[in-house]
Motif scaffolding. Structure first.
Motif, PDB file in Angstrom:
ATOM      1  N   LYS A 556       0.797  -1.199   0.181  1.00 53.23           N
ATOM      2  CA  LYS A 556      -0.011   0.094  -0.010  1.00 53.23           C
ATOM      3  C   LYS A 556       0.809   1.354  -0.084  1.00 53.23           C
ATOM      4  O   LYS A 556       0.777   2.161  -0.614  1.00 53.23           O
ATOM      5  N   ALA A 557       1.913   1.136   0.850  1.00 50.93           N
ATOM      6  CA  ALA A 557       2.688   2.526   1.220  1.00 50.93           C
ATOM      7  C   ALA A 557       3.429   2.724  -0.107  1.00 50.93           C
ATOM      8  O   ALA A 557       3.695   3.966  -0.784  1.00 50.93           O
ATOM      9  N   THR A 558       3.973   1.769  -0.944  1.00 49.35           N
ATOM     10  CA  THR A 558       4.578   2.032  -2.198  1.00 49.35           C
ATOM     11  C   THR A 558       3.939   2.425  -3.354  1.00 49.35           C
ATOM     12  O   THR A 558       4.483   3.317  -4.033  1.00 49.35           O
ATOM     13  N   ILE A 559       2.847   2.050  -3.256  1.00 51.58           N
ATOM     14  CA  ILE A 559       1.789   2.239  -4.498  1.00 51.58           C
ATOM     15  C   ILE A 559       1.251   3.421  -4.269  1.00 51.58           C
ATOM     16  O   ILE A 559       0.912   4.597  -5.198  1.00 51.58           O
ATOM     17  N   GLN A 560       0.758   4.019  -2.892  1.00 49.70           N
ATOM     18  CA  GLN A 560       0.396   5.295  -2.719  1.00 49.70           C
ATOM     19  C   GLN A 560       1.558   6.222  -2.956  1.00 49.70           C
ATOM     20  O   GLN A 560       1.201   7.422  -3.485  1.00 49.70           O
ATOM     21  N   GLU A 561       2.536   6.048  -2.708  1.00 53.33           N
ATOM     22  CA  GLU A 561       3.702   6.864  -3.034  1.00 53.33           C
ATOM     23  C   GLU A 561       3.952   7.191  -4.713  1.00 53.33           C
ATOM     24  O   GLU A 561       4.305   8.349  -5.280  1.00 53.33           O
ATOM     25  N   VAL A 562       3.412   6.291  -5.398  1.00 51.82           N
ATOM     26  CA  VAL A 562       3.726   6.216  -6.798  1.00 51.82           C
ATOM     27  C   VAL A 562       2.526   7.086  -7.225  1.00 51.82           C
ATOM     28  O   VAL A 562       2.491   8.033  -8.103  1.00 51.82           O
ATOM     29  N   LEU A 563       1.301   6.915  -6.675  1.00 57.09           N
ATOM     30  CA  LEU A 563       0.009   7.575  -7.263  1.00 57.09           C
ATOM     31  C   LEU A 563       0.127   9.133  -6.684  1.00 57.09           C
ATOM     32  O   LEU A 563      -0.457   9.945  -7.034  1.00 57.09           O
ATOM     33  N   ARG A 564       0.769   9.300  -5.785  1.00 56.89           N
ATOM     34  CA  ARG A 564       0.972  10.556  -4.961  1.00 56.89           C
ATOM     35  C   ARG A 564       1.836  11.430  -5.892  1.00 56.89           C
ATOM     36  O   ARG A 564       1.951  12.827  -5.584  1.00 56.89           O
ATOM     37  N   SER A 565       2.989  10.952  -6.699  1.00 55.45           N
ATOM     38  CA  SER A 565       3.802  11.804  -7.198  1.00 55.45           C
ATOM     39  C   SER A 565       3.247  12.580  -8.357  1.00 55.45           C
ATOM     40  O   SER A 565       2.108  12.491  -8.745  1.00 55.45           O
ATOM     41  N   ASP A 566       4.050  13.818  -8.381  1.00 53.69           N
ATOM     42  CA  ASP A 566       3.660  14.699  -9.431  1.00 53.69           C
ATOM     43  C   ASP A 566       3.111  14.230 -10.892  1.00 53.69           C
ATOM     44  O   ASP A 566       2.311  14.674 -11.611  1.00 53.69           O
ATOM     45  N   SER A 567       3.955  13.164 -11.443  1.00 52.80           N
ATOM     46  CA  SER A 567       3.889  12.552 -12.661  1.00 52.80           C
ATOM     47  C   SER A 567       2.489  12.011 -12.907  1.00 52.80           C
ATOM     48  O   SER A 567       1.941  11.778 -13.824  1.00 52.80           O
ATOM     49  N   GLN A 568       1.847  11.679 -11.757  1.00 51.39           N
ATOM     50  CA  GLN A 568       0.457  11.157 -11.750  1.00 51.39           C
ATOM     51  C   GLN A 568      -0.588  12.144 -11.583  1.00 51.39           C
ATOM     52  O   GLN A 568      -1.420  12.385 -12.321  1.00 51.39           O
ATOM     53  N   ILE A 569      -0.708  12.817 -10.271  1.00 51.83           N
ATOM     54  CA  ILE A 569      -1.734  13.511  -9.958  1.00 51.83           C
ATOM     55  C   ILE A 569      -1.651  14.873 -10.634  1.00 51.83           C
ATOM     56  O   ILE A 569      -2.822  15.850 -10.594  1.00 51.83           O
ATOM     57  N   ARG A 570      -0.544  15.196 -11.225  1.00 49.58           N
ATOM     58  CA  ARG A 570      -0.647  16.555 -12.063  1.00 49.58           C
ATOM     59  C   ARG A 570      -0.165  16.048 -13.664  1.00 49.58           C
ATOM     60  O   ARG A 570       0.391  16.783 -14.531  1.00 49.58           O
ATOM     61  N   ASN A 571      -0.843  15.009 -13.867  1.00 47.59           N
ATOM     62  CA  ASN A 571      -0.448  14.465 -15.144  1.00 47.59           C
ATOM     63  C   ASN A 571      -1.088  15.387 -16.436  1.00 47.59           C
ATOM     64  O   ASN A 571      -2.238  15.537 -15.944  1.00 47.59           O
ATOM     65  N   SER A 572      -0.687  15.581 -17.448  1.00 46.67           N
ATOM     66  CA  SER A 572      -1.355  16.328 -18.388  1.00 46.67           C
ATOM     67  C   SER A 572      -2.565  15.694 -19.162  1.00 46.67           C
ATOM     68  O   SER A 572      -3.444  16.267 -19.733  1.00 46.67           O
ATOM     69  N   ASP A 573      -2.629  14.115 -19.068  1.00 44.83           N
ATOM     70  CA  ASP A 573      -3.690  13.493 -19.581  1.00 44.83           C
ATOM     71  C   ASP A 573      -5.047  13.420 -18.330  1.00 44.83           C
ATOM     72  O   ASP A 573      -4.493  13.009 -17.367  1.00 44.83           O
ATOM     73  N   VAL A 574      -6.004  14.054 -18.755  1.00 43.64           N
ATOM     74  CA  VAL A 574      -6.974  14.102 -17.810  1.00 43.64           C
ATOM     75  C   VAL A 574      -7.486  12.440 -17.189  1.00 43.64           C
ATOM     76  O   VAL A 574      -7.772  12.447 -16.006  1.00 43.64           O
ATOM     77  N   GLU A 575      -7.419  11.542 -18.161  1.00 47.54           N
ATOM     78  CA  GLU A 575      -7.942  10.315 -17.513  1.00 47.54           C
ATOM     79  C   GLU A 575      -6.925   9.623 -16.657  1.00 47.54           C
ATOM     80  O   GLU A 575      -7.141   9.283 -15.335  1.00 47.54           O
ATOM     81  N   LEU A 576      -5.545   9.673 -16.730  1.00 46.87           N
ATOM     82  CA  LEU A 576      -4.488   9.387 -15.800  1.00 46.87           C
ATOM     83  C   LEU A 576      -4.537  10.222 -14.660  1.00 46.87           C
ATOM     84  O   LEU A 576      -4.259   9.759 -13.517  1.00 46.87           O
ATOM     85  N   GLN A 577      -4.805  11.462 -14.771  1.00 44.85           N
ATOM     86  CA  GLN A 577      -4.832  12.278 -13.838  1.00 44.85           C
ATOM     87  C   GLN A 577      -5.981  11.861 -12.632  1.00 44.85           C
ATOM     88  O   GLN A 577      -5.877  11.821 -11.636  1.00 44.85           O
ATOM     89  N   GLN A 578      -7.000  11.815 -13.215  1.00 44.98           N
ATOM     90  CA  GLN A 578      -8.209  11.369 -12.535  1.00 44.98           C
ATOM     91  C   GLN A 578      -8.243   9.950 -11.912  1.00 44.98           C
ATOM     92  O   GLN A 578      -8.531   9.991 -10.725  1.00 44.98           O
ATOM     93  N   ARG A 579      -7.847   9.196 -12.479  1.00 40.80           N
ATOM     94  CA  ARG A 579      -7.482   7.690 -11.897  1.00 40.80           C
ATOM     95  C   ARG A 579      -6.573   7.594 -10.789  1.00 40.80           C
ATOM     96  O   ARG A 579      -6.948   7.082  -9.758  1.00 40.80           O
TER      97      ARG A 579
END
Length: 962
Positions: A556-579
């Protein structure tokens, strides 16, 4: 230019052509043409009347200028005037000009028609031929209206010269193709057919082209041509090359006429008259025998003519599909061509063998050439020949050679031509699924397919492997282990990442016990591919990550860190950012129970028709209908037993749970099962197609289905059912797939499946002609009491069916209570202006709703005694109408839908079966006993069930099968 008599050469035309050829530039040519056009225009407008020679010369010059690509806007009237000349050369030039330059909308058509009428009534054969050639060349509707009634009279008149008859026959053919609704033979039909007996071979050759075209559109009117065609063919085939000297081509008597006669016979089923059929079989055998004789000439023209007749004869043998000896001989002859030095012959042999492979009589003979075909696939230089070899391997594949053929096709894929790779991938995927006995082999094959030709693996293919893995518990662990190993390759195709992400996200826990594939190792392996993938694949991997959190809390912690990274939650693609945002929030605030509910394992997919098959049909184009339809049943299995018996039996999908029908037979107590795991092997299914047959019929109308209507409301004027409807119905009692009906215009294929009291039927309407069907409509009605016994819902079909194309119709069926009659299918469409109205009985019989039930000998006879009341039993003693082969009998009993019980009857020669008929109102248990008497060639069939009407109906249906 037209031939002219000596002394009639047009010097001015010759000089003009010479001037044009000597022009040094395009500008000089245009200048010379403009000068000539001005001169011709002045001559035509001058006061002085031009003689016929001058008109002919100037019209010829205009024609030459037109053929050079320049527009001509005058001179038409002068050309029409030439038609009234009595000189052949002038009339010929006039007709030539009109044929080339006058269009069907010209204002001069009436004048031209009058001139043509005069020539047709002149009885001068030369002028008549010129007029007929002009009609055929222009071929306008106006000319068809003016001469469609006159030309047949000329054709069959006793005093018409042979050359005119030839022209008349071909002219009529041209008009019929252009305006079929205007060319009505009517009273001339029999006399046109009897032209096949004409002494002049040229007349016969021309007439047969006309008769073949007419027969393909109106077969019943011209069916008398079959015996005449066989007679004429017999005379040609049995003649020596010296008998028909004027029509012998390189020692081959009348090759063109022979090919046309064989093609005409392909418009009809095998002759019913035994003498005619025997004579035709003798002709075909003679043609096959002549193919084995040493050539009479080394010239290529001799072999071409000889082989043209041979291939046309083989096409006729394949079309009839009723003479096992001829089919096998044809296959052996084609096998010799597979190694011929001539590329065209190898291509044609492979193409014909593809069709032969679909025949039950010749399939085994085709399989004997497998090594030669594999060698052709590897060594042929011509890509079209290699493609035909791949098609033949696909057609000859069955359970006995599936692994070898799939392995060879995979091997060839690595070096295959790019133009055929996608089709090859689809075929490998279909074969691997259809003949997969061990699903671990199927998984290995598809993953290998992605590794070898990943760019050509469409979404349908990897959707399909995921669906099968999800639907089959026994292969999930193996699939997870295999994709995990495949993802460890340094270079991994994106489709492999998609499959790996989906399967590990669902079933990664099955291999997590091994330290080499621990949860964190699985996650790191998937994430190492993340940045190399496209946006849709990244979205799929994010879904796999959130599934990991549910499966493996320690990640959980490792995956949350990946999801929390700027490359994900600030992704230019709206679908990836929303997920990323939603999955991060879900994993943070949701409790373990909520997370487990939201992210639970995917449920099994409902069974549906395969979109891989649909994609392959689309790639192959119209005409693949009948081949693909036949592929739906196992080769060599009688009556399509593969749908019910064998590895894909409905019973097999429920084998792990007690049968809910057991209590009906009074054997044991078992709670009904609400839903059984769908069988991955019965019908090819699809992830994203429409709802499967197990869907409730109550919601069918929301999906565009129409309920059946009583006959009076279903259609204003439906045709009565065809006389052979009952015979066609009986053919499908023990099978679900095949060709329901076929005539010269239409082929109706059927593929169906049944679960409990529900069924789904796919009807394939194939247009066998090159002309479109318009106003195409179908209606399914339930006559009389059947309206309250069956609930039938249909989807509408497209009103336009292009030539050579097919349309599909889906029918949902719900059995409310037991029934006797069958629903009626009415098809209406317009072809060539004529209304076609066909009614058939749909092959929906009470045994389709059988659920097979296993039981021991003691249980069987205990229940047999309980069903001892007279009204519960139906019995028939009848003579065998087919051979009493053990395997055939077993296949038919399995195809009926019951379970075949081994070692139950004290007499090992007898067969006993058990099953339960599922209806919405009730469930009816049935027991069956078949006692064959080989010496007397007789059967005694006994049915016992808890409902008398069911016993009698099933007994009547089954008695017709033996």
């Amino acid at each position: 230019m037209p031939a002219v008599s000596k002394g009639d050469g047009m010097r001015g035309l010759a000089v003009f052509i010479s001037d044009i050829r000597n022009c040094k530039s395009k500008e000089a040519e245009i200048k010379r043409i403009n000068k000539e056009l001005a001169n011709i225009r002045s001559k035509f407008k001058g006061d002085k009347a031009l003689d016929g020679y001058s008109k002919k010369k100037y019209v010829c010059k205009l024609l030459f200028i037109f053929l050079l690509g320049h527009d001509i806007d005058f001179g038409h009237m002068e050309a029409v005037n030439l038609l009234s000349s009595n000189k052949y050369t002038e009339k010929q030039i006039g007709y030539l000009f009109i044929s080339v330059l006058v269009n069907s909308n010209s204002e001069l058509i009436r004048l031209i028609n009058n001139a043509i009428k005069n020539d047709l009534s002149s009885r001068n054969p030369t002028f008549m031929c010129l007029a007929l050639h002009c009609i055929a060349n222009v071929g306008s509707r106006e000319m068809a209206e003016a001469f469609a009634g006159e030309i047949p009279r000329i054709l069959v008149a006793g005093d018409t010269m042979d050359s005119v008859k030839q022209s008349a026959a071909l002219c009529l053919l041209r008009l019929y193709k252009a305006s079929p609704d205007l060319v009505l033979m009517g009273e001339w039909t029999s006399r046109v057919v009897h032209l096949l007996n004409d002494q002049h071979m040229g007349v016969v050759t021309a007439a047969i082209s006309l008769i073949t075209c007419l027969s393909s559109k109106n077969p019943d009117e011209f069916k008398t041509c079959v015996s005449l065609a066989v007679s004429r063919l017999s005379r040609i085939v049995s003649s020596a090359s010296t008998d028909l000297q004027d029509y012998t081509y390189y020692f081959v008597p009348a090759p063109w006429l022979s090919c046309k006669l064989l093609r005409l016979l392909q418009c009809y089923p095998p002759p019913e008259d035994g003498a005619v059929k025997g004579r035709l079989v003798e002709c075909l055998e003679t043609i096959l025998n002549k193919a084995q004789e040493p050539p009479k000439s080394k010239k290529v023209q001799h072999s071409n003519a000889k082989n043209a007749i041979l291939f046309e004869a083989i096409s006729l043998i394949i079309h009839y599909d009723s003479e096992p000896n001829l089919l096998v001989r044809a296959c052996n002859q084609l096998g010799q061509f597979l190694q011929h030095r001539e590329t065209n012959l190898r291509y044609l042999a492979l193409e014909s063998m593809c069709t032969l492979a679909s025949s039950e009589f010749s399939h085994e003979a085709v399989k004997t050439h497998i090594e030669t075909v594999i060698n052709a696939l590897k060594t042929e230089r011509d890509v079209s020949v290699r493609q035909r070899a791949a098609d033949l391997l696909y057609a000859m594949c069955d359970r006995s050679n599936a692994k070898q053929i799939v392995a060879e096709m995979l091997s060839y894929l690595e070096t295959a031509d790019y133009s055929i790779r996608e089709e090859m991938v689809l075929k490998v995927a279909i074969l691997a699924e259809k003949y997969a006995v061990d699903y671990s082999w199927y998984v290995d094959t598809i993953l290998n397919l992605i590794r070898i030709a990943g760019d050509y693996v469409s979404e349908e293919v990897w959707y399909r492997v995921i669906q099968i893995v999800i639907n089959r518990d026994d292969v999930q662990g193996y699939a997870a282990k295999t994709v995990f190993e495949a993802l460890q390759a340094p270079a991994c195709h994106e489709n492999m990442v998609k499959v790996g992400g989906y399967i590990l996200g669902e079933f990664g826990n099955l291999i997590a016990g091994d330290p080499r594939s621990s949860p964190l190792v699985q996650f790191n392996l998937l994430h190492s591919k993340f940045h190399l993938c496209s946006v849709p694949t990244r979205a799929l991997l994010l879904s796999a990550y959130i599934k990991f959190i549910n499966l493996f809390p320690e990640t959980k912690a490792t995956i949350q860190e990946v999801l929390r990274s700027d490359s994900q939650i600030r992704n230019s693609d709206v679908e990836l950012q929303q997920r990323a945002v939603e999955y991060l929030k879900l994993s943070s605030i949701a409790s373990t129970d909520v997370l487990a509910t939201v992210l639970e394992e995917m449920p099994p997919f409902p069974e549906r028709e395969s979109s891989i098959l649909a994609k392959l049909k689309k790639k192959k184009g119209p005409g693949a209908v009948s081949v693909e339809l036949e592929d739906g049943k196992e080769r060599g299995e009688l009556n399509g037993g593969g749908d019910r018996g064998g590895d894909a039996a409905i019973a097999a999908s429920n084998a792990s749970t007690p049968s809910p029908s057991a209590d009906l037979l009074g054997l044991r107590s078992a709670a009904p099962v609400s839903g059984a795991a769908p069988s991955a092997g019965s019908l090819l299914v699809d992830v994203f197609s429409e709802a499967g047959p197990a869907a409730s019929s109550a919601g069918a109308n929301d999906d565009g289905f129409l309920s059946s209507a009583p006959p009076s409301a279903a259609s204003e004027d439906p045709a009565p059912p065809l006389p052979e409807s009952d015979e066609l119905l009986n053919k499908f009692v023990c099978k679900n797939n095949g060709v329901l009906f076929e005539n010269q215009l239409l082929q109706i294929g059927i593929k169906s499946e049944y679960r409990q009291n529900l069924g789904r039927m796919y009807l394939f309407y194939g247009n066998k002609t090159s002309v479109q069907f318009v106003s195409f409509s179908t209606t399914v009605s339930c006559p009389g009491e059947l309206q309250s016994q069956l609930n039938v819902q249909t989807k509408t079909v497209e009103p336009l069916v292009e030539g050579g194309a097919q349309v599909q119709q889906v029918i949902n069926i719900e059995c409310l209570t037991d029934f006797i009659d069958a629903p009626l299918l009415n098809i209406k469409f317009r072809y060539g202006g004529a209304l076609q109205n066909i009614s058939l009985k749909l092959p929906v019989t009470i045994n389709k709703f059988f659920q097979p039930t296993e039981m021991a000998a003691a249980d069987f006879f205990q229940r047999w005694k309980q069903l001892s009341q007279p009204q519960q039993e139906a019995q028939k003693i009848f003579k065998a109408s087919h051979g009493m082969d053990t395997e055939v009998l077993k296949a038919k009993l399995l195809g009926l839908g019951t379970a075949l019980l081994e070692n139950v009857d004290p007499n090992p020669e007898n067969y006993v079966c058990a099953g339960v008929i599922q209806t919405k109102a009730q469930q009816v248990g049935c027991l069956l006993r078949l006692e064959p008497n080989a010496q007397a060639q007789m059967y005694r069939l006994t049915l016992r069930s808890s409902k008398d009407t069911v016993s009698q109906r099933v007994c009547d249906l089954l008695a017709e099968q033996f």
